[in-house]
Motif scaffolding. Sequence first.
Motif, PDB file in Angstrom:
ATOM      1  N   ALA A   5       0.856  -1.198   0.000  1.00 44.20           N
ATOM      2  CA  ALA A   5       0.000   0.000   0.000  1.00 44.20           C
ATOM      3  C   ALA A   5       0.887   1.242   0.000  1.00 44.20           C
ATOM      4  N   PRO A   6       1.137   1.829  -1.176  1.00 38.23           N
ATOM      5  CA  PRO A   6       1.955   3.034  -1.235  1.00 38.23           C
ATOM      6  C   PRO A   6       1.235   4.247  -0.668  1.00 38.23           C
ATOM      7  N   GLY A   7       2.022   5.159  -0.129  1.00 37.63           N
ATOM      8  CA  GLY A   7       1.509   6.475   0.211  1.00 37.63           C
ATOM      9  C   GLY A   7       1.781   7.430  -0.935  1.00 37.63           C
ATOM     10  N   PHE A   8       2.130   8.664  -0.611  1.00 36.75           N
ATOM     11  CA  PHE A   8       2.416   9.666  -1.638  1.00 36.75           C
ATOM     12  C   PHE A   8       3.730   9.306  -2.323  1.00 36.75           C
ATOM     13  N   MET A   9       3.672   9.067  -3.631  1.00 39.55           N
ATOM     14  CA  MET A   9       4.843   8.671  -4.397  1.00 39.55           C
ATOM     15  C   MET A   9       5.132   9.698  -5.485  1.00 39.55           C
ATOM     16  N   GLU A  10       6.376  10.049  -5.623  1.00 40.96           N
ATOM     17  CA  GLU A  10       6.775  11.068  -6.588  1.00 40.96           C
ATOM     18  C   GLU A  10       7.052  10.422  -7.942  1.00 40.96           C
ATOM     19  N   THR A  11       5.990  10.199  -8.694  1.00 44.03           N
ATOM     20  CA  THR A  11       6.100   9.650 -10.044  1.00 44.03           C
ATOM     21  C   THR A  11       5.937  10.778 -11.066  1.00 44.03           C
ATOM     22  N   GLU A  12       6.201  10.458 -12.315  1.00 43.77           N
ATOM     23  CA  GLU A  12       6.008  11.445 -13.383  1.00 43.77           C
ATOM     24  C   GLU A  12       4.559  11.923 -13.414  1.00 43.77           C
ATOM     25  N   ALA A  13       3.630  10.982 -13.255  1.00 42.94           N
ATOM     26  CA  ALA A  13       2.209  11.338 -13.301  1.00 42.94           C
ATOM     27  C   ALA A  13       1.844  12.289 -12.166  1.00 42.94           C
ATOM     28  N   VAL A  14       2.386  12.037 -10.985  1.00 43.71           N
ATOM     29  CA  VAL A  14       2.091  12.901  -9.842  1.00 43.71           C
ATOM     30  C   VAL A  14       2.711  14.282 -10.042  1.00 43.71           C
ATOM     31  N   ARG A  15       3.939  14.322 -10.544  1.00 44.97           N
ATOM     32  CA  ARG A  15       4.601  15.616 -10.753  1.00 44.97           C
ATOM     33  C   ARG A  15       3.888  16.467 -11.801  1.00 44.97           C
ATOM     34  N   SER A  16       3.099  15.826 -12.660  1.00 45.09           N
ATOM     35  CA  SER A  16       2.388  16.577 -13.702  1.00 45.09           C
ATOM     36  C   SER A  16       1.065  17.159 -13.217  1.00 45.09           C
ATOM     37  N   LEU A  17       0.661  16.843 -11.994  1.00 46.44           N
ATOM     38  CA  LEU A  17      -0.608  17.334 -11.468  1.00 46.44           C
ATOM     39  C   LEU A  17      -0.581  18.840 -11.247  1.00 46.44           C
ATOM     40  N   ASP A  18      -1.746  19.454 -11.393  1.00 45.42           N
ATOM     41  CA  ASP A  18      -1.871  20.862 -11.034  1.00 45.42           C
ATOM     42  C   ASP A  18      -1.583  21.018  -9.542  1.00 45.42           C
ATOM     43  N   HIS A  19      -0.918  22.111  -9.186  1.00 48.86           N
ATOM     44  CA  HIS A  19      -0.620  22.393  -7.777  1.00 48.86           C
ATOM     45  C   HIS A  19       0.200  21.268  -7.139  1.00 48.86           C
TER      46      HIS A  19
END
Length: 248
Positions: free
Chosen positions: A183-197
């Motif tokens: 069960a991952p928590g907050f992960m710094e992936t490319e998809a996450v880095r592309s999110l607004d804010h």
Amino acid sequence: MDLELKDKTAIVTGSARGLGAATARRLAQEGARVVVTDIDGEGAEATAKELAGLGHRAIAVRADITSGADVDGLVAAAEEFGGVDILVNNAGFPRDTLLTKMTDTDWDSVIEVILKGSFLVTRAVMPQLIERRWGRVVNISSRSYLGNPGQANYSSAKAGILGFTRALAAEQGRYGITVNAVAPGFMETEAVRSLDHYEKIREKAVAAQPLRRTGQPEDIADAVAFLASERASFITGETLHVTGGRFG
């Protein structure tokens, strides 16, 4: 520590990029033969070529895991490596919105890929694992199973993965097969880095964790590799939280 994965064959779904690609890379580093599969065939091919370029054994298979025919083709392709020993059910995605704005497609698409996809691929490989009297299934859930606003679909699917994990662990243990979840928590992936804010989201997530850094795809890959290994042979039906200490 030798994880004893040399010459084992692993299928990692959703492994064109992100957590899946990192997991495929980690298993390959341990000597496993990896079937990289994703609905993004070009992305899967790129990941497999990267691994092969580093001297690892990897093939790419484009597959929609909600399609029984595609899943059958995926499992057949793994015969190039002698069949399947390890399955990592990683494919999935969020489609976030409040319940009152959530469409049938928002709900169905998330549930189909995460739950039905995991069911179809696991059902397809299980006879091989039973025949070998050895196998590892690692399902990627999420801390979101605890419930996040705007993620009724994703939270439900990831909670379902935990029930799926425990049921299969009880069902298949007699064959020497372990079934666990990460069960991952907050992960710094490319998809996450592309999110607004993104920066605001990142700061809020890190502030909620005892460990004050972002999780990296490699953190998940290391957890999966351990659970897939001989070192975890007496662990089944468990959920390993990789969240920096955040649960709520």
